[in-house]
Scaffold this active site. Structure first.
Site, PDB file in Angstrom:
ATOM      1  N   LYS A   1      14.022  -3.730  15.685  1.00  0.00           N
ATOM      2  CA  LYS A   1      14.988  -4.524  16.452  1.00  0.00           C
ATOM      3  C   LYS A   1      15.203  -3.835  17.785  1.00  0.00           C
ATOM      4  CE  LYS A   1      15.907  -8.188  14.251  1.00  0.00           C
ATOM      5  NZ  LYS A   1      15.447  -9.427  14.906  1.00  0.00           N
TER       6      LYS A   1
ATOM      7  N   PRO B   1      -0.431  -1.131  14.581  1.00  0.00           N
ATOM      8  CA  PRO B   1      -0.727  -0.416  13.335  1.00  0.00           C
ATOM      9  C   PRO B   1      -0.779  -1.279  12.086  1.00  0.00           C
ATOM     10  CG  PRO B   1       1.524   0.009  14.038  1.00  0.00           C
ATOM     11  CD  PRO B   1       0.868  -0.747  15.154  1.00  0.00           C
ATOM     12  N   PHE B   2      -0.150  -2.459  12.119  1.00  0.00           N
ATOM     13  CA  PHE B   2      -0.139  -3.321  10.935  1.00  0.00           C
ATOM     14  C   PHE B   2      -0.760  -4.680  11.261  1.00  0.00           C
ATOM     15  CE2 PHE B   2       3.436  -0.345  10.488  1.00  0.00           C
ATOM     16  CZ  PHE B   2       3.010   0.315   9.344  1.00  0.00           C
TER      17      PHE B   2
ATOM     18  N   GLU C   1       4.995  -4.062  12.756  1.00  0.00           N
ATOM     19  CA  GLU C   1       6.107  -3.838  11.823  1.00  0.00           C
ATOM     20  C   GLU C   1       5.665  -3.872  10.371  1.00  0.00           C
ATOM     21  OE1 GLU C   1      10.635  -5.535  10.888  1.00  0.00           O
ATOM     22  OE2 GLU C   1       9.456  -6.392  12.514  1.00  0.00           O
TER      23      GLU C   1
END
Length: 432
Positions: free
Chosen positions: A254, A218-219, A237
């Site tokens: 994490k 997504p990023f 992230e």
């Protein structure tokens, strides 16, 4: 704040338009902020031929070095995209040791016009402040001849040189465990690097498309500078997002497990991750660190955690992700937030500065843009950024790949070395 004009075009996939733009303008200065079609990755942005470029290099005290945060404070209104390197932290905490990297500490460009894609609705618009620029780009894209043919990219796994062996990485994990036992640290994100020759005659766009097909995220994004440097990212992230009204969000990751082609085994791996006390503790620790970081520039009482240790699954891995939100104090900007939170907690450790010092001692190579951020400032002044994990870096004739793992008191050195390969292998295999 700028309100651009918009013109909708007949739908074409971003990759088709990227190839057309490359054929007409070349690759230098091209930016492509990509998504995976999910709600978080719904929008994509593509632009080439920047109107303005700002580039900072070097660390404090080096000849010709410039402060990247000061440069960001001086940006003119407009649409900007670029990267900020991990070692930009030297300008925030010059008392810590930092490794000098050959790539730009900050490279960022202003584009006008830009293409904006809705990957869910399959719609695309041109956005520009000038009617002439908007119409010119529309004419080029609509009347373009057949798009350039795709290239074949192939980098054998054996071509990669690993700068840290499995044994060395495991020893580094044990060293961090010893430091934690001694009370020196609580957690640290130990990384490793491998490199190979840039495939001759290959386009950064085609390498990115190969990575995009194998590891959608997504990023994700592609930035090609005018300095023979590039970053190709499939990051899942978000680092910091700031709306035009000052609403802040960060999404630390994490905890990782590999995906499996067999559904039952895949579900077992996801369940194992969700039930892991070690991974949960590591995630919560970074959430606390980021709450503290945001608290330095956000209004008192505004910081909330709407998602704590949630499972998110991507093409090659399962992750544990939390969400922290806040509201900027009046009179402060996204640059103030970025500077006080740099580097990201999820890729450094706790306490942050002590962790960075120990990582400097253990990691044989600098990180550069890896573990930094891909930045975007939109027309309305809103800001978004990722954490540059799952990313490839081009510097001249060299291609680099990095990966890392968060180490806590009960980390198993060999298991962490295995996890490192879960993260690194999909990138390398994608390019074969």
């Amino acid at each position: 704040m700028i309100s651009p004009q918009r013109c909708e075009l007949p739908w074409q996939e971003p990759q088709a338009m990227a190839r057309i733009l490359r054929a007409r303008h070349g690759e230098q200065g091209l930016v492509w902020l990509d998504g995976d079609g999910s709600e978080l990755g719904r929008w994509a942005t593509l632009a080439v031929a920047p109107q303005e470029i700002i580039c900072c290099r070097g660390l404090p005290g080096e000849p010709g070095a410039t402060n990247p945060f000061n440069a960001l404070r001086g940006l003119a209104p407009g649409h900007w995209c670029g990267w900020l390197s991990y070692e930009a932290a030297a300008w925030v905490e010059p008392g810590n040791p930092w490794a000098s990297d050959g790539m730009a500490t900050l490279w960022i460009a202003r584009h006008d016009p830009v293409l904006r894609f809705d990957l869910q609705q399959r719609k695309v618009w041109i956005e520009a402040t000038s009617t002439a620029a908007l119409e010119s780009l529309a004419q080029k894209l609509v009347t373009s001849a057949q798009q350039p043919r795709a290239e074949t990219v192939s980098i054998p796994l054996a071509a990669w040189r690993h700068h840290t062996t499995t044994e060395q990485y495991a020893a580094g994990v044990q060293r961090i465990r010893d430091l934690i036992a001694a009370g020196d640290l609580f957690q640290a994100n130990l990384t490793a690097c491998c490199s190979t020759a840039w495939p001759q005659e290959s386009s950064a766009i085609e390498l990115f498309l190969t990575l995009r097909d194998a590891c959608p995220a997504p990023f994700a994004g592609l930035i090609i500078s005018d300095q023979n440097e590039a970053l190709l990212s499939s990051s899942p992230e978000r680092f910091l997002q700031v709306s035009a009204q000052g609403a802040v969000q960060t999404r630390p990751i994490k905890g990782t497990r590999p995906r499996h082609s067999e559904p039952e085994q895949d579900a077992n791996l996801a369940a194992e991750l969700v039930c892991s006390d070690k991974d949960r503790a590591e995630n919560v620790m970074i959430v606390d660190l980021l709450r503290n970081d945001l608290g330095r520039t956000c209004q008192p009482g505004s910081i909330q955690v709407p998602q704590l240790v949630g499972l998110e699954s991507y093409a090659s891995v399962h992750h544990l992700t939390s969400v922290v939100e806040g509201q900027l104090k009046a009179g402060l900007s996204w640059v103030d937030l970025l500077e006080t939170c740099w580097p990201g907690g999820s890729i450094s450790g706790a306490p942050k500065l002590r962790a960075c010092q120990r990582l400097h001692e253990l990691e044989p190579t600098s990180r550069g843009p890896y573990c930094g951020s891909l930045l975007r400032i939109d027309w309305d002044g809103s800001f978004d950024s990722n954490i540059l994990i799952r990313s490839l870096l081009r510097q001249g004739d060299t291609l680099r790949a990095h990966a890392g793992c968060g180490i806590v008191a009960d980390s198993d050195p060999l298991c962490e070395a295995e996890e490192l390969m879960w993260k690194l292998q999909p990138l390398l295999e994608a390019l074969t």
